[in-house]
Scaffold this motif. Structure first.
Motif, mmCIF file in Angstrom:
data_model
loop_
_atom_site.group_PDB
_atom_site.id
_atom_site.type_symbol
_atom_site.label_atom_id
_atom_site.label_comp_id
_atom_site.label_asym_id
_atom_site.label_seq_id
_atom_site.Cartn_x
_atom_site.Cartn_y
_atom_site.Cartn_z
ATOM 1 N N UNK A 44 186.063 36.803 104.658
ATOM 2 C CA UNK A 44 184.826 36.932 104.520
ATOM 3 C C UNK A 44 184.432 35.954 105.758
ATOM 4 N N UNK A 45 183.710 36.609 106.865
ATOM 5 C CA UNK A 45 182.868 35.812 107.997
ATOM 6 C C UNK A 45 181.291 35.191 107.753
ATOM 7 N N UNK A 46 180.554 35.962 106.946
ATOM 8 C CA UNK A 46 179.851 35.627 106.161
ATOM 9 C C UNK A 46 179.581 36.244 104.978
ATOM 10 N N UNK A 47 178.489 35.085 103.789
ATOM 11 C CA UNK A 47 178.167 34.893 102.713
ATOM 12 C C UNK A 47 177.595 34.058 102.262
ATOM 13 N N UNK A 48 176.081 34.954 101.660
ATOM 14 C CA UNK A 48 175.027 34.681 101.849
ATOM 15 C C UNK A 48 174.192 34.334 100.288
ATOM 16 N N UNK A 49 174.583 32.970 99.189
ATOM 17 C CA UNK A 49 174.381 33.123 98.460
ATOM 18 C C UNK A 49 172.701 32.470 98.182
ATOM 19 N N UNK A 50 171.812 32.593 98.590
ATOM 20 C CA UNK A 50 170.095 32.538 98.357
ATOM 21 C C UNK A 50 170.127 32.644 96.899
ATOM 22 N N UNK A 51 169.311 31.399 96.433
ATOM 23 C CA UNK A 51 168.340 32.378 95.464
ATOM 24 C C UNK A 51 169.572 32.401 93.890
ATOM 25 N N UNK A 52 170.716 32.284 94.295
ATOM 26 C CA UNK A 52 172.075 32.066 92.959
ATOM 27 C C UNK A 52 171.507 30.331 92.035
ATOM 28 N N UNK A 53 171.894 31.001 90.679
ATOM 29 C CA UNK A 53 171.209 29.622 89.861
ATOM 30 C C UNK A 53 172.878 29.411 89.454
ATOM 31 N N UNK A 54 173.444 28.757 90.213
ATOM 32 C CA UNK A 54 174.300 27.696 90.121
ATOM 33 C C UNK A 54 174.360 26.442 91.223
ATOM 34 N N UNK A 55 175.466 25.363 90.679
ATOM 35 C CA UNK A 55 175.519 24.178 91.417
ATOM 36 C C UNK A 55 176.596 24.265 91.885
ATOM 37 N N UNK A 56 176.932 24.073 92.909
ATOM 38 C CA UNK A 56 178.359 24.290 93.941
ATOM 39 C C UNK A 56 178.657 22.929 93.366
ATOM 40 N N UNK A 57 179.930 22.297 93.272
ATOM 41 C CA UNK A 57 181.012 21.657 93.410
ATOM 42 C C UNK A 57 180.712 21.099 94.994
ATOM 43 N N UNK A 58 181.961 19.987 94.920
ATOM 44 C CA UNK A 58 181.565 19.263 96.565
ATOM 45 C C UNK A 58 182.886 20.163 96.678
ATOM 46 N N UNK A 59 183.552 20.000 95.809
ATOM 47 C CA UNK A 59 185.227 20.735 96.709
ATOM 48 C C UNK A 59 185.013 22.477 97.126
ATOM 49 N N UNK A 60 184.181 23.223 96.424
ATOM 50 C CA UNK A 60 183.754 24.281 96.290
ATOM 51 C C UNK A 60 182.863 24.164 97.869
#
Length: 230
Positions: free
Chosen positions: A185-201
């Protein structure tokens, strides 16, 4: 239409790209039946040379199967806001061996089996867009199904370079699966997804992928215009 242009338009090379999204947007009086007939005629004129196709919500399962049965050279397919059965999508995927870019944004929910069929048959797929209208803050989905699309992508689309999942219902577990299953993967768009990313993720995404748009990032009105017109 003059005779010269009539003759030129009969050449299949003139029909390698078919974009009926603009026609559908500007001429809303045209019925789905009329658009279906126009699309059938254009597909037939391509004589199997169609490479790029851009369609909107009038597409049915029968029309999709007609398109892929007549053309085995399709590399780019964008069909948005459509209601097509899982069975039709699975059958269509078997004929899209050369597909490189697929946009199924604003679709009714795509089944795990549909995405599996795309992944198994379209080994050259490099770009996938499954963007949705953004859910409200009260939007919820059962834990059982919210990562089904993410798991299918991770398992069967390991060669993806670009992935857009705006408004998707996946969570951190689904994202981890995608990162594990799609190493290129070179680009990934997750805007609008309803979850919080951990710092490590968050760190893992930033280190692994060149261009990442995170769930908390603001979405401007241009996004909705792009979904509608592009």
């Amino acid at each position: 239409m003059c005779g010269v242009w009539r003759h030129i338009c009969k050449d299949p090379l003139m029909w390698r790209t078919l974009n009926m999204r603009i026609l559908h947007t500007r001429h809303r009086r045209l019925t789905g039946h009329t658009l279906d007939k126009l699309c059938h005629r254009a597909v037939d004129r391509s004589n199997g040379l169609l490479e790029q196709i851009f369609l909107d919500q009038f597409v049915t399962g029968d029309l999709l199967l007609h398109i892929v049965n007549r053309n085995h050279c399709i590399r780019v397919m964008r069909i948005k806001r459509c209601t097509i059965s899982s069975k039709a999508l699975i059958e269509a995927a078997k004929k899209l061996r050369l597909l490189e870019e697929l946009d199924l944004s604003l679709f009714d929910d795509l089944t795990w089996k549909s995405l599996e069929a795309v992944g198994r048959n379209c080994s050259g797929l490099r770009s996938l867009k499954l963007n949705k209208v953004l859910p409200t803050r009260s939007y919820q989905q059962s834990n059982k199904g919210k990562n089904s699309q993410a798991f299918a992508i991770a398992k069967y689309m390991g060669e993806l370079r670009h992935l857009e999942l705006l408004g998707n219902c996946l969570d951190g577990t689904g994202l981890v699966a995608i990162l594990d299953g799609c190493p290129h993967l070179e680009s990934l768009d997750l805007r609008g997804c309803r979850f919080r990313l951990t710092e490590s993720l968050t760190r893992r995404c930033s280190q692994r992928i060149k261009r990442v748009r995170f769930p908390h990032e603001r979405i401007h009105d241009e996004y909705f215009r792009a979904l509608r017109y592009n």
